[in-house]
Each structure stands twice: as C-alpha cells, then as structure tokens.
Write an enzyme that holds these catalytic residues in place. Structure first.
Site, mmCIF file in Angstrom:
data_model
loop_
_atom_site.group_PDB
_atom_site.id
_atom_site.type_symbol
_atom_site.label_atom_id
_atom_site.label_comp_id
_atom_site.label_asym_id
_atom_site.label_seq_id
_atom_site.Cartn_x
_atom_site.Cartn_y
_atom_site.Cartn_z
ATOM 1 N N ASN A 297 27.462 35.474 47.251
ATOM 2 C CA ASN A 297 28.741 35.714 47.928
ATOM 3 C C ASN A 297 28.664 36.915 48.864
ATOM 4 O OD1 ASN A 297 30.367 33.662 47.082
ATOM 5 N ND2 ASN A 297 31.458 34.825 45.532
ATOM 6 N N ASP B 62 33.170 29.093 39.751
ATOM 7 C CA ASP B 62 32.308 29.676 40.786
ATOM 8 C C ASP B 62 31.447 30.799 40.214
ATOM 9 O OD1 ASP B 62 33.312 28.054 42.858
ATOM 10 O OD2 ASP B 62 35.110 29.296 42.952
ATOM 11 N N GLY B 63 32.022 31.523 39.249
ATOM 12 C CA GLY B 63 31.283 32.633 38.640
ATOM 13 C C GLY B 63 30.003 32.147 37.981
HETATM 14 N N1 NAD Z 1 40.398 40.599 46.216
HETATM 15 C C1 NAD Z 1 39.611 39.568 45.975
HETATM 16 O O1 NAD Z 1 39.823 38.447 46.418
HETATM 17 C C2 NAD Z 1 38.400 39.782 45.142
HETATM 18 C C3 NAD Z 1 38.185 40.976 44.483
HETATM 19 C C4 NAD Z 1 37.023 41.116 43.726
HETATM 20 C C5 NAD Z 1 36.094 40.069 43.662
HETATM 21 N N2 NAD Z 1 36.341 38.924 44.313
HETATM 22 C C6 NAD Z 1 35.371 37.828 44.313
HETATM 23 O O2 NAD Z 1 34.992 37.420 43.039
HETATM 24 C C7 NAD Z 1 33.639 37.062 43.112
HETATM 25 C C8 NAD Z 1 33.053 37.014 41.757
HETATM 26 O O3 NAD Z 1 33.518 35.823 41.177
HETATM 27 P P1 NAD Z 1 33.594 35.669 39.595
HETATM 28 O O4 NAD Z 1 34.031 34.282 39.317
HETATM 29 O O5 NAD Z 1 32.339 36.176 39.006
HETATM 30 O O6 NAD Z 1 34.705 36.715 39.264
HETATM 31 P P2 NAD Z 1 36.209 36.454 38.809
HETATM 32 O O7 NAD Z 1 36.177 35.758 37.489
HETATM 33 O O8 NAD Z 1 36.900 37.748 38.937
HETATM 34 O O9 NAD Z 1 36.745 35.404 39.871
HETATM 35 C C9 NAD Z 1 37.056 35.709 41.185
HETATM 36 C C10 NAD Z 1 37.692 34.502 41.858
HETATM 37 O O10 NAD Z 1 37.001 34.293 43.087
HETATM 38 C C11 NAD Z 1 36.675 32.922 43.180
HETATM 39 N N3 NAD Z 1 35.449 32.772 43.932
HETATM 40 C C12 NAD Z 1 34.216 33.218 43.625
HETATM 41 N N4 NAD Z 1 33.356 32.865 44.576
HETATM 42 C C13 NAD Z 1 34.049 32.169 45.491
HETATM 43 C C14 NAD Z 1 33.709 31.538 46.714
HETATM 44 N N5 NAD Z 1 32.485 31.596 47.182
HETATM 45 N N6 NAD Z 1 34.674 30.918 47.408
HETATM 46 C C15 NAD Z 1 35.938 30.880 46.963
HETATM 47 N N7 NAD Z 1 36.326 31.472 45.824
HETATM 48 C C16 NAD Z 1 35.387 32.110 45.097
HETATM 49 C C17 NAD Z 1 36.500 32.447 41.776
HETATM 50 O O11 NAD Z 1 36.696 31.040 41.698
HETATM 51 C C18 NAD Z 1 37.569 33.211 41.066
HETATM 52 O O12 NAD Z 1 38.787 32.536 41.091
HETATM 53 C C19 NAD Z 1 33.051 38.111 43.993
HETATM 54 O O13 NAD Z 1 31.828 37.692 44.551
HETATM 55 C C20 NAD Z 1 34.137 38.303 45.002
HETATM 56 O O14 NAD Z 1 33.939 37.503 46.120
HETATM 57 C C21 NAD Z 1 37.468 38.763 45.042
HETATM 58 N N1 ATP Z 2 25.909 31.949 31.750
HETATM 59 C C1 ATP Z 2 26.658 33.023 31.882
HETATM 60 N N2 ATP Z 2 26.348 34.171 31.254
HETATM 61 C C2 ATP Z 2 27.098 35.264 31.381
HETATM 62 N N3 ATP Z 2 28.191 35.325 32.143
HETATM 63 C C3 ATP Z 2 28.542 34.228 32.808
HETATM 64 C C4 ATP Z 2 27.793 33.019 32.720
HETATM 65 N N4 ATP Z 2 28.386 32.089 33.486
HETATM 66 C C5 ATP Z 2 29.459 32.705 34.015
HETATM 67 N N5 ATP Z 2 29.542 33.964 33.629
HETATM 68 C C6 ATP Z 2 30.585 34.916 34.019
HETATM 69 O O1 ATP Z 2 31.799 34.471 33.459
HETATM 70 C C7 ATP Z 2 32.859 34.780 34.338
HETATM 71 C C8 ATP Z 2 33.778 33.597 34.476
HETATM 72 O O2 ATP Z 2 33.056 32.477 34.864
HETATM 73 P P1 ATP Z 2 33.591 31.459 35.932
HETATM 74 O O3 ATP Z 2 33.952 32.157 37.177
HETATM 75 O O4 ATP Z 2 32.577 30.380 36.052
HETATM 76 O O5 ATP Z 2 34.867 30.871 35.239
HETATM 77 P P2 ATP Z 2 36.364 30.964 35.688
HETATM 78 O O6 ATP Z 2 36.695 32.374 36.038
HETATM 79 O O7 ATP Z 2 37.125 30.317 34.612
HETATM 80 O O8 ATP Z 2 36.375 30.013 36.937
HETATM 81 P P3 ATP Z 2 36.740 30.285 38.453
HETATM 82 O O9 ATP Z 2 35.684 31.232 38.954
HETATM 83 O O10 ATP Z 2 36.661 28.957 39.092
HETATM 84 O O11 ATP Z 2 38.083 30.904 38.490
HETATM 85 C C9 ATP Z 2 32.226 35.204 35.665
HETATM 86 O O12 ATP Z 2 32.385 36.581 35.811
HETATM 87 C C10 ATP Z 2 30.779 34.898 35.504
HETATM 88 O O13 ATP Z 2 29.923 35.860 36.102
#
Ligand code: NAD
Ligand code: ATP
Length: 520
Positions: A363, A284-285
């Site tokens: 988000n 999702d990130g």
């Molecule tokens: N307490 C919490 O649940 C918490 C705290 C901080 C941030 N977040 C979320 O993490 C997001 C950033 O995601 P990231 O992947 O860059 O950071 P990250 O790598 O810390 O991942 C956060 C988790 O949130 C999940 N996630 C992200 N967007 C989602 C969505 N729209 N629906 C369901 N799950 C989702 C991702 O799959 C990941 O497992 C922020 O926008 C925020 O919503 C959640």
């Molecule tokens: N192209 C990119 N350049 C820099 N940062 C990135 C890029 N793609 C993703 N990221 C960052 O890398 C982090 C991890 O990516 P992502 O959430 O896709 O993987 P994950 O954590 O393994 O998967 P999930 O979110 O499903 O748990 C996120 O914080 C996201 O913002």
C-alpha cells in the site's frame, strides 16, 4: 416610402448584389467564395428593421446556408489543389533524380554502392547503440533493405538518424523501458505495453498451496479447515499454513497432521521456491500480510473475502470450490501490483555500507509526526531534484494499489492498480497549494528529516512497524522489482471498478429526473 419599406428595399438590394455575384461567378468565380461569404456576413450584420420582416429572416437563413456550402466547396478545392501540388512535386523530384543518375550511368552501380554504404552505417549503428538505447539506423536499415524502390530509400536518407537513450543514472532500470517506446520506420511510437491484462497459464498442475488467514475469526477458522480438507482429498494438493493455524487445525482434529508449516522464520524466505499459489482468507489486511511475508518473488495470490471492506479481495468465500477449480485449471487473469521498497538511512550510519534491510510495502509508506505535537518538517527529493518541503502532519508515498487506502483519505487520486507510479500525497499540509502528485515508476524518492526539525518523524509501512526518524535520517523509496500478482475475478479493470463502486460507493448520486428545463 415609409422608413420600414426603405430599409427592406435597401436590404433586398444588398441581397441582390450578393445574389448577382453568386449567379455570375458560380464556382470558378472572379470573386472568390470567401468574398461572397464576407458580403453575406456584412449583410447579415446590418441592424434589423424595427418591424421584423419574417420573409427577410427566412431569406437570411437561406443565405447563411449558401455561405456555408460555398465555404465547404472552397475548402475542398483548396485541399485537392494542395494534394495535387504535393504529388506533382514528388513526381518531379523523383524524375529529376532518375535523370541525374541515368546521366552519370550509375543506376546499377549506385544501388550496390548504397547498399555498401548502408552496411557500413549498420556496423556503426551496432557500435553506437548501447544496451540501454535504440538507434533509428536500425529501423531505417530494415526499411531500406526490404524496400527495393529508390524513392523510399531517398526519403529515408533525408531523415536525420537519431538514437534514444535511457537508464543513464540507474543502468539497471534501462531494460524494461523498451516497452514504453518503439521505433517504426524511424518514428517514435507508443509501444504495446506489457501492462495490458496479464494472463497466467499453468504449464504443469499446481502442487502446493499456502493458506494465510486473518487471526481471531471463527468464520475464517471454519472455512480454513473445510478448504484444507477439500484441497487435500479432492484436489490432491499439499497445504502449508502458518504455525498458529496448524495448531488450531490440530486442536480440532488430528486428521490435519499432513498439513505442513515452518518452525524457523528463516524458512519463510524459501517459501516462494515451493509454493504455487497463496490463498488468503480475510480482508485487505490479510493480503498486505501475505505480501509482507515475501521479500522477493511472490507466487500468485487468490484473495477470498472475509473482511469488512475487501477492496483487494474479489473472491467470495462461499464459492471457493468453483473459484479454486477455475484457478487451478487456469489460465488466470492477474493484476501485477507494484510494491515500494523502502530503506531507512540513519544519519549516524550514513557512511557505512550496511544499512537496515529494505522493507517492502504493497500500500504505502507513511512518514508522519507520530506522537509529536510539532509540525512535521520533511525535505523531499526525486532522483536528484528537490521536490518540496512538507510542513504538515506528514507525507504518504503510495503505490497505485494503495491509492484507495490512506492516500485516498488524505486527498490523493484513485489510480488503477496496473498503472506503474508512485503517489506523493501530503497529510494535512499547512499550505493552500500543496496538491498531491503522481510520479513515474522509475524514480527514487528521498525524504529527509532536516536538522532544524523541531520533532522526530515516524515511518510506518502498510500501517505497521513504526520506525523513528531523527534529524538527519532519511527514507529512500523506489518501486520494488518484485510485484504481487493477485488473481482477478474478471480482469484488472473490472475488479478495480467493482471495488470502487461497491467498496467506496464511488460517485453514487440519485439520478436526475428527465422532467424540468431542457435545451430543446
Ligand atoms: N485514515 C485512513 O484512511 C487510514 C489510516 C491508517 C491506515 N490506513 C490504511 O490501512 C492500511 C492497513 O490496512 P489493515 O487492514 O492492515 O488495517 P486496518 O485493519 O486498520 O484497516 C484499514 C482499512 O483500510 C482498508 N484498506 C487496506 N488496504 C486498502 C486498499 N489498498 N484499498 C482500499 N482499502 C484498503 C481495509 O480494508 C480496512 O478497512 C494501511 O496500509 C493504510 O492504507 C488508512
Ligand atoms: N496471518 C496473519 N497474521 C497476523 N496478522 C494478520 C494476518 N492476517 C491479517 N492480519 C492482520 O489482521 C488485521 C485485520 O485483518 P484484515 O484487514 O484482513 O481484516 P478486516 O480488518 O476484518 O478486513 P478489512 O481490511 O477488509 O476491513 C490486519 O491488521 C492484518 O495485518
């Protein structure tokens, strides 16, 4: 006679009285059916004899059925009478009007006059309908012109015309709200919304694909190289990647020299003009990352799952050839994911025209206490109305796509991503009654750090880019005009439900066994 016998005999007498009325009266009774029903009810209310007489119980059941049948007949009769009376009234009204017109000898001329009157009222209508409203004249006019019957004309003329107005405080927002209501014969109806399942059909073959990948992942790097080859050699499609990814590809093989990238970040601003499709490889990130690169229009995004949760990534990476074949051919079902645009307004610069650039989030934007150990104090306004004062760890303003992310963790509801709205979810509020809200998509929210706040607040955007908010600073937030279209595996609803089932195990519970106590 024993007590019991006397009781039974007296009950039987009562039954006979009721029975006689029923017999004598039939449906055209002098004693109306509800009276009979009343008597039966009274009879049934009598205390039962000490020794239960089974026949009597059976008889009372039968009486209940008779009472029910009588009630139905009387209801049916009443509604038929009412309908007949209404038709009679309409007929008499019509007849009277015809007679009056005939008397004045105005039948033919009258029609002409009415049509002239209508035309003049249409002209007025055109004047009174602003571009942000619909006037009921418009609809009534169509009805009157098409219908030749005077009856309908008269009915329409009896209705007071009105108009609907919107977008008064925004103006620019007015246009899309035409979707929400429509007029049908002067009545307000819910219109077919544009947010039904949306389908994207290519009018020419897609030429250029942008691939965005999660960094530091070997499976992602391997898949990216394979996909680039397939797109170029088999599908004859141009590929653009980030500079980091191009360097990785070239380190692997000079074959990848054809892959395009950018040198200057300003070129990112023009990407939407040449990219037909964005492919994300990650979780999702990575989808959030892709969205953050586009400050304006966003090409359709095809998110392949190579992350841990993958709530917004329905496409399986192993099946990328089949999936991309289908998508490049079209049509594709897409989810239009709304974004929020956020402006930070500094107290020190509040009178200046130039504020900081808007930040778009897919988000949420979170305003929290950051490193501060003080309670966050935030004053919140929705358009011009005061909403509340948040006292707690902070506040999340989320899109519906973000409803399954941080907002969910803070107790917010999960909302289908196609629903346009803004979630207002407190983080650990120090109050027993602060329930989360969902506000409509057209509002503008303002979150302000008051001057009496003990600490600073911090805003973060999709979990990134923290900005400090000092006393007097404010964050303004509204729905952005540029949504993120993401390709669906099946359709918007199916993908959403699959995600909450598989990703969050929503409402997972061992099924109850069928043995044990039952109603029947
Ligand atoms: N307490 C919490 O649940 C918490 C705290 C901080 C941030 N977040 C979320 O993490 C997001 C950033 O995601 P990231 O992947 O860059 O950071 P990250 O790598 O810390 O991942 C956060 C988790 O949130 C999940 N996630 C992200 N967007 C989602 C969505 N729209 N629906 C369901 N799950 C989702 C991702 O799959 C990941 O497992 C922020 O926008 C925020 O919503 C959640
Ligand atoms: N192209 C990119 N350049 C820099 N940062 C990135 C890029 N793609 C993703 N990221 C960052 O890398 C982090 C991890 O990516 P992502 O959430 O896709 O993987 P994950 O954590 O393994 O998967 P999930 O979110 O499903 O748990 C996120 O914080 C996201 O913002």
């Amino acid at each position: 006679m024993s007590d019991q016998a006397t009781q039974v005999s007296s009950n039987k007498e009562k039954v006979n009285v009721v029975g006689t009325h029923l017999q004598n009266n039939g449906y055209h009774d002098s004693l109306p059916p509800y009276d009979s029903e009343k008597m039966i009810k009274e009879f049934l209310r009598q205390p039962p004899s000490k020794a239960v007489d089974e026949n009597l119980l059976e008889f009372s059941e039968a009486m209940r059925s008779v009472a029910k049948a009588l009630r139905r007949v009387s209801e049916g009769k009443a509604s038929a009478q009412a309908e007949a009376a209404e038709w009679k009234r309409k007929y008499e009204l019509e007849r009277e009007k015809n007679l009056q017109q005939k008397h004045k000898g105005e039948v033919t001329e009258g029609l002409q006059n009415h049509s002239d009157q209508e035309n003049s009222s249409i002209e007025q209508t055109d004047k009174c309908c602003g571009k942000h409203g619909i006037c009921s004249h418009e609809v009534l006019r169509d009805d009157i012109m098409v219908s030749k019957t005077k009856f309908i004309h008269d009915l329409a003329m009896r209705k007071a015309p009105f108009k609907l107005l919107w977008g008064c405080n925004g103006g620019k927002n007015g246009q899309h709200k035409h979707d929400v209501v429509s007029f049908e014969k002067g009545n307000i109806t819910a219109a077919a919304r544009s947010s039904k399942q949306i389908s994207l059909k290519w009018e020419s073959h897609p030429q250029t694909v942008l691939i965005l990948t999660k960094p530091n992942s070997t499976p992602v790097r391997v898949l990216c190289a394979e996909m680039v080859r397939w797109l170029k050699d088999i599908k004859k499609i141009d590929v653009i990647v980030e500079p980091r990814v191009k360097a990785e590809l070239l380190a692997e093989n000079s074959y990848f020299n054809f892959v395009q990238t950018w040198e200057d970040d300003d070129e990112i601003l023009l990407l939407h003009t040449k990219v037909d499709l964005i492919i994300t490889l990650g979780g999702d990130g990575t989808v959030l990352w892709a969205a953050s690169m586009f400050k304006g229009p966003v090409p359709p995004v095809v998110p392949f799952s190579l992350g841990s949760l993958g709530f917004m990534t329905p496409f399986q990476s192993e099946l990328y050839r089949d999936s991309l074949d289908t998508i490049l051919r079209g049509p594709i079902s897409i989810t239009l994911r709304h974004r929020l645009q956020c402006h930070v307004i500094r107290e020190s610069a509040k009178d200046e025209l130039d504020t900081e650039d808007p930040i778009l989030v897919l988000n949420e934007v979170t305003i929290d206490r950051g490193m501060s150990s003080y309670l966050t104090l935030l004053e919140c306004y929705c358009d011009n109305s005061f909403v509340t004062c948040v006292q707690g760890d902070g506040l999340i303003l989320s899109t519906t796509s973000g409803s399954t992310a941080y907002s969910l963790a803070a107790g917010g509801s999960m909302v289908h991503p196609q629903v346009p709205g803004i979630l207002f979810t407190p983080i650990c509020p120090h109050s027993l009654s602060f329930r989360p809200l969902i506000l409509p998509e057209h509002v503008t929210l303002r979150v302000q750090v008051p001057f009496n706040s003990r600490g600073h607040a911090w805003a973060s955007f999709d979990g990134k880019d923290r900005k400090q908010l000092s006393a007097g600073d404010a964050l303004i937030c509204s729905i952005a005009p540029w949504p993120v279209p993401t390709a669906c595996l099946v359709d918007s609803t199916n993908d959403f439900l699959r995600s909450i089932h598989e990703g969050l195990h929503w409402n997972l519970r061992k099924p109850q066994s069928s043995d044990g106590p039952r109603d029947h």
